[in-house]
Design a protein around this motif. Structure first.
Motif, PDB file in Angstrom:
ATOM      1  N   ALA A  98      16.657  -6.975  11.262  1.00  0.00           N
ATOM      2  CA  ALA A  98      17.115  -8.242  10.684  1.00  0.00           C
ATOM      3  C   ALA A  98      17.036  -8.221   9.157  1.00  0.00           C
ATOM      4  N   LEU A  99      16.092  -7.449   8.623  1.00  0.00           N
ATOM      5  CA  LEU A  99      15.917  -7.353   7.171  1.00  0.00           C
ATOM      6  C   LEU A  99      16.716  -6.202   6.555  1.00  0.00           C
ATOM      7  N   HIS A 100      17.371  -5.403   7.404  1.00  0.00           N
ATOM      8  CA  HIS A 100      18.152  -4.250   6.952  1.00  0.00           C
ATOM      9  C   HIS A 100      17.283  -3.235   6.216  1.00  0.00           C
ATOM     10  N   VAL A 101      16.093  -2.989   6.791  1.00  0.00           N
ATOM     11  CA  VAL A 101      15.196  -1.956   6.271  1.00  0.00           C
ATOM     12  C   VAL A 101      14.759  -1.087   7.445  1.00  0.00           C
ATOM     13  N   GLU A 102      14.134   0.023   7.136  1.00  0.00           N
ATOM     14  CA  GLU A 102      13.568   0.895   8.164  1.00  0.00           C
ATOM     15  C   GLU A 102      12.244   0.300   8.638  1.00  0.00           C
ATOM     16  N   PRO A 103      11.909   0.425   9.913  1.00  0.00           N
ATOM     17  CA  PRO A 103      10.599  -0.065  10.373  1.00  0.00           C
ATOM     18  C   PRO A 103       9.444   0.516   9.557  1.00  0.00           C
ATOM     19  N   ALA A 104       9.538   1.771   9.191  1.00  0.00           N
ATOM     20  CA  ALA A 104       8.466   2.406   8.416  1.00  0.00           C
ATOM     21  C   ALA A 104       8.290   1.746   7.049  1.00  0.00           C
ATOM     22  N   ASP A 105       9.348   1.101   6.532  1.00  0.00           N
ATOM     23  CA  ASP A 105       9.236   0.420   5.248  1.00  0.00           C
ATOM     24  C   ASP A 105       8.284  -0.770   5.309  1.00  0.00           C
ATOM     25  N   LEU A 106       8.020  -1.263   6.515  1.00  0.00           N
ATOM     26  CA  LEU A 106       7.155  -2.424   6.676  1.00  0.00           C
ATOM     27  C   LEU A 106       5.692  -2.039   6.910  1.00  0.00           C
ATOM     28  N   LEU A 107       5.437  -0.733   7.000  1.00  0.00           N
ATOM     29  CA  LEU A 107       4.076  -0.246   7.209  1.00  0.00           C
ATOM     30  C   LEU A 107       3.405   0.042   5.871  1.00  0.00           C
ATOM     31  N   PRO A 108       2.065   0.043   5.849  1.00  0.00           N
ATOM     32  CA  PRO A 108       1.363   0.412   4.609  1.00  0.00           C
ATOM     33  C   PRO A 108       1.682   1.847   4.228  1.00  0.00           C
ATOM     34  N   PRO A 109       1.492   2.205   2.959  1.00  0.00           N
ATOM     35  CA  PRO A 109       1.753   3.582   2.524  1.00  0.00           C
ATOM     36  C   PRO A 109       0.994   4.579   3.388  1.00  0.00           C
ATOM     37  N   LEU A 110       1.683   5.649   3.745  1.00  0.00           N
ATOM     38  CA  LEU A 110       1.085   6.642   4.623  1.00  0.00           C
ATOM     39  C   LEU A 110       0.983   8.007   3.965  1.00  0.00           C
ATOM     40  N   GLY A 111       1.149   8.042   2.665  1.00  0.00           N
ATOM     41  CA  GLY A 111       1.132   9.318   1.960  1.00  0.00           C
ATOM     42  C   GLY A 111      -0.265   9.818   1.686  1.00  0.00           C
ATOM     43  N   PRO A 112      -0.358  10.897   0.909  1.00  0.00           N
ATOM     44  CA  PRO A 112      -1.666  11.463   0.560  1.00  0.00           C
ATOM     45  C   PRO A 112      -2.545  10.405  -0.108  1.00  0.00           C
ATOM     46  N   GLY A 113      -3.803  10.420   0.249  1.00  0.00           N
ATOM     47  CA  GLY A 113      -4.737   9.464  -0.344  1.00  0.00           C
ATOM     48  C   GLY A 113      -4.798   8.138   0.393  1.00  0.00           C
ATOM     49  N   SER A 114      -3.899   7.928   1.356  1.00  0.00           N
ATOM     50  CA  SER A 114      -3.969   6.685   2.117  1.00  0.00           C
ATOM     51  C   SER A 114      -5.111   6.784   3.108  1.00  0.00           C
ATOM     52  N   GLN A 115      -5.481   5.670   3.652  1.00  0.00           N
ATOM     53  CA  GLN A 115      -6.598   5.644   4.580  1.00  0.00           C
ATOM     54  C   GLN A 115      -6.129   5.462   6.018  1.00  0.00           C
ATOM     55  N   VAL A 116      -4.937   5.914   6.327  1.00  0.00           N
ATOM     56  CA  VAL A 116      -4.399   5.760   7.665  1.00  0.00           C
ATOM     57  C   VAL A 116      -5.252   6.499   8.687  1.00  0.00           C
ATOM     58  N   GLY A 117      -5.853   7.603   8.268  1.00  0.00           N
ATOM     59  CA  GLY A 117      -6.709   8.337   9.188  1.00  0.00           C
ATOM     60  C   GLY A 117      -7.893   7.512   9.668  1.00  0.00           C
ATOM     61  N   ASP A 118      -8.206   6.453   8.935  1.00  0.00           N
ATOM     62  CA  ASP A 118      -9.308   5.579   9.312  1.00  0.00           C
ATOM     63  C   ASP A 118      -8.885   4.469  10.260  1.00  0.00           C
ATOM     64  N   LEU A 119      -7.611   4.429  10.618  1.00  0.00           N
ATOM     65  CA  LEU A 119      -7.134   3.384  11.525  1.00  0.00           C
ATOM     66  C   LEU A 119      -7.712   3.588  12.920  1.00  0.00           C
ATOM     67  N   PRO A 120      -7.885   2.478  13.644  1.00  0.00           N
ATOM     68  CA  PRO A 120      -8.264   2.629  15.049  1.00  0.00           C
ATOM     69  C   PRO A 120      -7.201   3.468  15.773  1.00  0.00           C
ATOM     70  N   GLU A 121      -7.626   4.172  16.775  1.00  0.00           N
ATOM     71  CA  GLU A 121      -6.738   5.108  17.468  1.00  0.00           C
ATOM     72  C   GLU A 121      -5.451   4.452  17.962  1.00  0.00           C
ATOM     73  N   HIS A 122      -5.537   3.239  18.524  1.00  0.00           N
ATOM     74  CA  HIS A 122      -4.329   2.593  19.049  1.00  0.00           C
ATOM     75  C   HIS A 122      -3.347   2.257  17.933  1.00  0.00           C
ATOM     76  N   LEU A 123      -3.851   1.892  16.747  1.00  0.00           N
ATOM     77  CA  LEU A 123      -2.942   1.620  15.631  1.00  0.00           C
ATOM     78  C   LEU A 123      -2.338   2.907  15.095  1.00  0.00           C
ATOM     79  N   ALA A 124      -3.122   3.941  15.011  1.00  0.00           N
ATOM     80  CA  ALA A 124      -2.606   5.231  14.540  1.00  0.00           C
ATOM     81  C   ALA A 124      -1.486   5.711  15.458  1.00  0.00           C
ATOM     82  N   ALA A 125      -1.652   5.511  16.762  1.00  0.00           N
ATOM     83  CA  ALA A 125      -0.619   5.913  17.724  1.00  0.00           C
ATOM     84  C   ALA A 125       0.639   5.079  17.539  1.00  0.00           C
TER      85      ALA A 125
END
Length: 106
Positions: free
Chosen positions: A60-87
């Motif tokens: 609906a916003l004409h963006v990629e779903p990944a654009d709505l997620l927090p940054p996932l690049g180097p230095g991000s803390q995504v590895g600290d996400l709970p397992e279900h969110l990481a999946a």
């Protein structure tokens, strides 16, 4: 990044994309097939959108779903996400990549 921080970041990204698209919460909700209350809750970080809702909002916003997620690049803390969110994050990123490949965008 814990689950609450992740949800808040997703909410901020949805709000920013909605504002860039110059849509009200009501109009975004209608276009995504959701209630305005759901959009409000997601933007405030109190409700996490499941992947299928995130995809509908992104469309609906004409963006990629990944654009709505927090940054996932180097230095991000995504590895600290709970397992279900990481999946779920991995699922959204994989689906977005597949859509780009299917559309010839590599």
């Amino acid at each position: 990044m814990d689950e609450q921080a992740f949800n808040a970041a997703v909410g901020r990204n949805i709000r920013a994309a909605r504002q860039r698209a110059e849509l009200t919460q009501e109009l975004l909700a209608r276009q995504a097939g959701l209630s305005r209350g759901s959009i409000t809750n997601m933007e405030s970080g109190t409700q996490a959108p499941p992947p299928y809702r995130l995809a509908r909002i992104a469309a609906a916003l004409h963006v990629e779903p990944a654009d709505l997620l927090p940054p996932l690049g180097p230095g991000s803390q995504v590895g600290d996400l709970p397992e279900h969110l990481a999946a779920e994050v991995a699922s959204v990123l994989s689906a977005a990549k597949k859509m780009r490949v299917d559309d010839g965008q590599s």
